[in-house]
Design a protein around this motif. Structure first.
Motif, PDB file in Angstrom:
ATOM      1  N   LEU A   1      34.128  28.476  28.198  1.00 22.82           N
ATOM      2  CA  LEU A   1      35.405  29.125  27.867  1.00 22.82           C
ATOM      3  C   LEU A   1      35.429  30.581  28.320  1.00 22.82           C
ATOM      4  O   LEU A   1      36.452  31.062  28.814  1.00 22.82           O
ATOM      5  CB  LEU A   1      35.681  29.020  26.369  1.00 22.82           C
ATOM      6  N   LEU A   2      34.311  31.280  28.162  1.00 24.06           N
ATOM      7  CA  LEU A   2      34.247  32.673  28.590  1.00 24.06           C
ATOM      8  C   LEU A   2      34.437  32.788  30.101  1.00 24.06           C
ATOM      9  O   LEU A   2      35.255  33.588  30.575  1.00 24.06           O
ATOM     10  CB  LEU A   2      32.920  33.306  28.172  1.00 24.06           C
TER      11      LEU A   2
ATOM     12  N   GLY B   1      30.001  21.241  22.153  1.00 27.03           N
ATOM     13  CA  GLY B   1      30.067  22.426  21.343  1.00 27.03           C
ATOM     14  C   GLY B   1      28.912  23.353  21.664  1.00 27.03           C
ATOM     15  O   GLY B   1      28.207  23.210  22.650  1.00 27.03           O
ATOM     16  N   GLY B   2      28.742  24.321  20.824  1.00 25.96           N
ATOM     17  CA  GLY B   2      27.638  25.254  20.935  1.00 25.96           C
ATOM     18  C   GLY B   2      27.793  26.253  22.074  1.00 25.96           C
ATOM     19  O   GLY B   2      28.893  26.536  22.552  1.00 25.96           O
ATOM     20  N   TRP B   3      26.627  26.777  22.521  1.00 29.74           N
ATOM     21  CA  TRP B   3      26.615  27.806  23.557  1.00 29.74           C
ATOM     22  C   TRP B   3      27.189  27.345  24.888  1.00 29.74           C
ATOM     23  O   TRP B   3      27.899  28.119  25.541  1.00 29.74           O
ATOM     24  CB  TRP B   3      25.205  28.363  23.732  1.00 29.74           C
TER      25      TRP B   3
END
Length: 145
Positions: A9-10, A1-3
């Motif tokens: 995903l970006l 998770g997180g950044w």
């Protein structure tokens, strides 16, 4: 998770659209209006596939099989890794040489077609839907190609 997950995903969402990727602007090349048939029998095909190399080729892998776009829309429940097999099984329906089906057999042809003139997204051109369709060559000449 997180950044790290956010950046993954970006990059995954954006990278496949960049011109350096073999599937350059796949969304544009897969959803342009393609005319099939001729005369009164002409109709619009709202999606297109790009067949480069054989099944499970480098191009398939680079595109994560999104180049089998018509097959994906016809059978959305089929896993993406099985789309080349679907094309082989139902080859009479996905034959790029057939006048009743349009597909690109060259990546450069698909990209050039997507960026060489205005495209109507997924048969949104009323003239195409009202039986006034023309062969791809005629549509291309109207665009000034």
């Amino acid at each position: 998770g997180g950044w790290p997950a956010f950046w993954y995903l970006l990059v995954a969402e954006v990278a496949w659209q960049l011109p350096v990727h073999p599937a350059c602007a796949m969304f544009t090349t897969n959803h342009g209006s393609l005319v099939v048939g001729s005369g009164e029998e002409a109709s619009c095909q709202p999606s297109g596939s790009v067949y480069v190399g054989g099944p499970y080729s480098w191009f398939d892998m680079a595109c994560m099989f999104s180049n089998y776009h018509v097959e994906h829309h016809d059978f959305p429940e089929i896993p993406f890794t099985k789309l080349p097999k679907l094309k082989q099984i139902a080859s009479e329906f996905y034959d790029p040489e057939s006048p009743e089906y349009q597909a690109h057999t060259s990546w450069t042809e698909a990209v050039h077609g997507a960026f060489s003139g205005p495209q109507f997204y997924a048969c949104s051109n009323p003239a195409l839907l009202q039986g006034e369709a023309k062969r791809p060559e005629a549509v291309a000449s109207q665009r000034g190609r």
